[in-house]
Design a protein around this motif. Sequence first.
Motif, PDB file in Angstrom:
ATOM      1  N   GLY A  55     -15.417 -10.762 -13.157  1.00  0.00           N
ATOM      2  CA  GLY A  55     -14.603  -9.574 -12.961  1.00  0.00           C
ATOM      3  C   GLY A  55     -13.333  -9.855 -12.193  1.00  0.00           C
ATOM      4  O   GLY A  55     -13.084 -10.965 -11.708  1.00  0.00           O
ATOM      5  N   ARG A  56     -12.516  -8.833 -12.088  1.00  0.00           N
ATOM      6  CA  ARG A  56     -11.203  -8.935 -11.460  1.00  0.00           C
ATOM      7  C   ARG A  56     -11.315  -9.268  -9.970  1.00  0.00           C
ATOM      8  O   ARG A  56     -12.204  -8.784  -9.273  1.00  0.00           O
ATOM      9  CB  ARG A  56     -10.459  -7.606 -11.638  1.00  0.00           C
ATOM     10  CG  ARG A  56      -9.034  -7.594 -11.079  1.00  0.00           C
ATOM     11  CD  ARG A  56      -8.449  -6.196 -11.200  1.00  0.00           C
ATOM     12  NE  ARG A  56      -8.357  -5.782 -12.579  1.00  0.00           N
ATOM     13  CZ  ARG A  56      -7.319  -6.022 -13.366  1.00  0.00           C
ATOM     14  NH1 ARG A  56      -6.277  -6.688 -12.887  1.00  0.00           N
ATOM     15  NH2 ARG A  56      -7.307  -5.605 -14.616  1.00  0.00           N
ATOM     16  N   ALA A  57     -10.392 -10.104  -9.501  1.00  0.00           N
ATOM     17  CA  ALA A  57     -10.343 -10.470  -8.081  1.00  0.00           C
ATOM     18  C   ALA A  57      -9.287  -9.644  -7.368  1.00  0.00           C
ATOM     19  O   ALA A  57      -8.423  -9.037  -7.986  1.00  0.00           O
ATOM     20  CB  ALA A  57     -10.024 -11.955  -7.937  1.00  0.00           C
ATOM     21  N   VAL A  58      -9.380  -9.623  -6.037  1.00  0.00           N
ATOM     22  CA  VAL A  58      -8.393  -8.917  -5.218  1.00  0.00           C
ATOM     23  C   VAL A  58      -7.766  -9.922  -4.253  1.00  0.00           C
ATOM     24  O   VAL A  58      -8.423 -10.858  -3.798  1.00  0.00           O
ATOM     25  CB  VAL A  58      -9.029  -7.763  -4.423  1.00  0.00           C
ATOM     26  CG1 VAL A  58      -9.563  -6.709  -5.364  1.00  0.00           C
ATOM     27  CG2 VAL A  58     -10.142  -8.264  -3.513  1.00  0.00           C
ATOM     28  N   PRO A  59      -6.460  -9.770  -3.938  1.00  0.00           N
ATOM     29  CA  PRO A  59      -5.798 -10.712  -3.021  1.00  0.00           C
ATOM     30  C   PRO A  59      -6.241 -10.494  -1.578  1.00  0.00           C
ATOM     31  O   PRO A  59      -6.284  -9.360  -1.098  1.00  0.00           O
ATOM     32  CB  PRO A  59      -4.314 -10.402  -3.211  1.00  0.00           C
ATOM     33  CG  PRO A  59      -4.265  -9.003  -3.720  1.00  0.00           C
ATOM     34  CD  PRO A  59      -5.524  -8.785  -4.504  1.00  0.00           C
ATOM     35  N   VAL A  60      -6.566 -11.592  -0.911  1.00  0.00           N
ATOM     36  CA  VAL A  60      -7.022 -11.547   0.480  1.00  0.00           C
ATOM     37  C   VAL A  60      -6.334 -12.676   1.244  1.00  0.00           C
ATOM     38  O   VAL A  60      -6.349 -13.827   0.792  1.00  0.00           O
ATOM     39  CB  VAL A  60      -8.559 -11.735   0.573  1.00  0.00           C
ATOM     40  CG1 VAL A  60      -9.012 -11.775   2.028  1.00  0.00           C
ATOM     41  CG2 VAL A  60      -9.285 -10.630  -0.173  1.00  0.00           C
ATOM     42  N   PRO A  61      -5.700 -12.402   2.412  1.00  0.00           N
ATOM     43  CA  PRO A  61      -5.142 -13.494   3.221  1.00  0.00           C
ATOM     44  C   PRO A  61      -6.251 -14.449   3.641  1.00  0.00           C
ATOM     45  O   PRO A  61      -7.276 -14.018   4.189  1.00  0.00           O
ATOM     46  CB  PRO A  61      -4.537 -12.764   4.427  1.00  0.00           C
ATOM     47  CG  PRO A  61      -4.335 -11.356   3.964  1.00  0.00           C
ATOM     48  CD  PRO A  61      -5.457 -11.074   3.003  1.00  0.00           C
ATOM     49  N   TYR A  62      -6.061 -15.749   3.397  1.00  0.00           N
ATOM     50  CA  TYR A  62      -7.114 -16.717   3.697  1.00  0.00           C
ATOM     51  C   TYR A  62      -6.498 -18.091   3.908  1.00  0.00           C
ATOM     52  O   TYR A  62      -5.796 -18.603   3.048  1.00  0.00           O
ATOM     53  CB  TYR A  62      -8.133 -16.769   2.545  1.00  0.00           C
ATOM     54  CG  TYR A  62      -9.318 -17.686   2.801  1.00  0.00           C
ATOM     55  CD1 TYR A  62     -10.286 -17.359   3.747  1.00  0.00           C
ATOM     56  CD2 TYR A  62      -9.457 -18.881   2.103  1.00  0.00           C
ATOM     57  CE1 TYR A  62     -11.372 -18.192   3.975  1.00  0.00           C
ATOM     58  CE2 TYR A  62     -10.537 -19.723   2.323  1.00  0.00           C
ATOM     59  CZ  TYR A  62     -11.490 -19.362   3.265  1.00  0.00           C
ATOM     60  OH  TYR A  62     -12.560 -20.200   3.501  1.00  0.00           O
ATOM     61  N   ASN A  63      -6.740 -18.698   5.088  1.00  0.00           N
ATOM     62  CA  ASN A  63      -6.331 -20.062   5.407  1.00  0.00           C
ATOM     63  C   ASN A  63      -4.833 -20.277   5.199  1.00  0.00           C
ATOM     64  O   ASN A  63      -4.394 -21.255   4.628  1.00  0.00           O
ATOM     65  CB  ASN A  63      -7.136 -21.077   4.576  1.00  0.00           C
ATOM     66  CG  ASN A  63      -6.965 -22.498   5.097  1.00  0.00           C
ATOM     67  OD1 ASN A  63      -6.800 -22.709   6.293  1.00  0.00           O
ATOM     68  ND2 ASN A  63      -7.014 -23.464   4.201  1.00  0.00           N
TER      69      ASN A  63
END
Length: 389
Positions: A55-63
């Motif tokens: 399924g679709r992903a969502v943008p998340v601030p990471y590293n």
Amino acid sequence: MRIGIVCPYSWDVPGGVQFHIRDLAEYFIRLGHDVSVLAPADDDTPLPPYVVSAGRAVPVPYNGSVARLNFGFLSAARVRRWLHDGEFDVVHIHEPSSPSLGLLTCWAAQGPLVATFHTSNPRSKAMIAAYSILQAALEKISARIAVSEYARRTLVEHLGGDAVVIPNGVDVDFFAKAEPKPEWQGDTIGFIGRIDEPRKGLPVLMRALPKILAERPQTRLLVAGRGDEEEAVESLPAELRSRVEFLGMISDEDKARFLRSVDLYIAPNTGGESFGIILVEAMSAGAPVLASDLDAFAQVLDQGAAGELFTNEDADALAEAALRLLAAPERLAELRERGSAHVRRFDWSTVGADILSVYETVTAGAAAVAAADDERAPGLRARLGLARD
């Protein structure tokens, strides 16, 4: 062997982890194994036959970047269905500590689990805060792999336990046999990466460019990657902007031709790197490499023996090193030779075999435990007064 591989990041947004998983899956398929990859993907994303969309992903601030992740009740249901349908001998999770499919798989899976840790972040507040949540899931993992000593250190410091270091892999011959492209040859330096992601270091290279062009006005900078091209050159004097050519996103075939064509590949990344797959690809193609002196980059480049290093975020140091190298054809030839020899240790023939050995170890261990349980079962049933079915 039936192998399930979990990709934490969206398949439609290119990145080092996705490329690693793709190449690993295709390596095992060529060996005759049955492989399925579970990955986030938009509905209209064309997928290889071995990839199943979660399924679709969502943008998340990471590293220090923005990762496109997939999490939630619907994702968990898709993970359980994939595990049920796959009946895998081993499940290989990438980045199980990220809030995505890997963690969901840790919670849901039964049987042998292998995890690869890619992240290098010595001060991850998020991992420290999530320790209690992650620990129960990570205890189910049978074997841990880190792509570098720095990824291993991040794992040890934040989550405990240890890991075997197996680097990212590259199809060395794919890059080595690529044909150079004439229009990309001749006094060219190259950069590949996301233009609008500061940690990839293009702003550092742009600050160094005026000094390079002042001494070598015929030089061109070729940039491949997505992002705002006008914003990338706004710090350059107007008269120098024509010396930068943006190629946009390029195919794997063109990336190999790009790296075979440039006189010098520059990796000015400023941090957040646990390995440096682009350095391995560049060396595979025979491109001399000049990179920032990040610990992970120094390790990939054999502490400067297979490629040169400059002080991280120091544009003047970058410019001086680039000018020195471009003026020394014999040094460039030496770096090509050393890099081409050094890079063989990262070929999939070596890396894939090492990962398969981990799979075989954990599946053999699981089989031994199951056999021991079967041996104990008759005595236990007799003591409990239970008849065998």
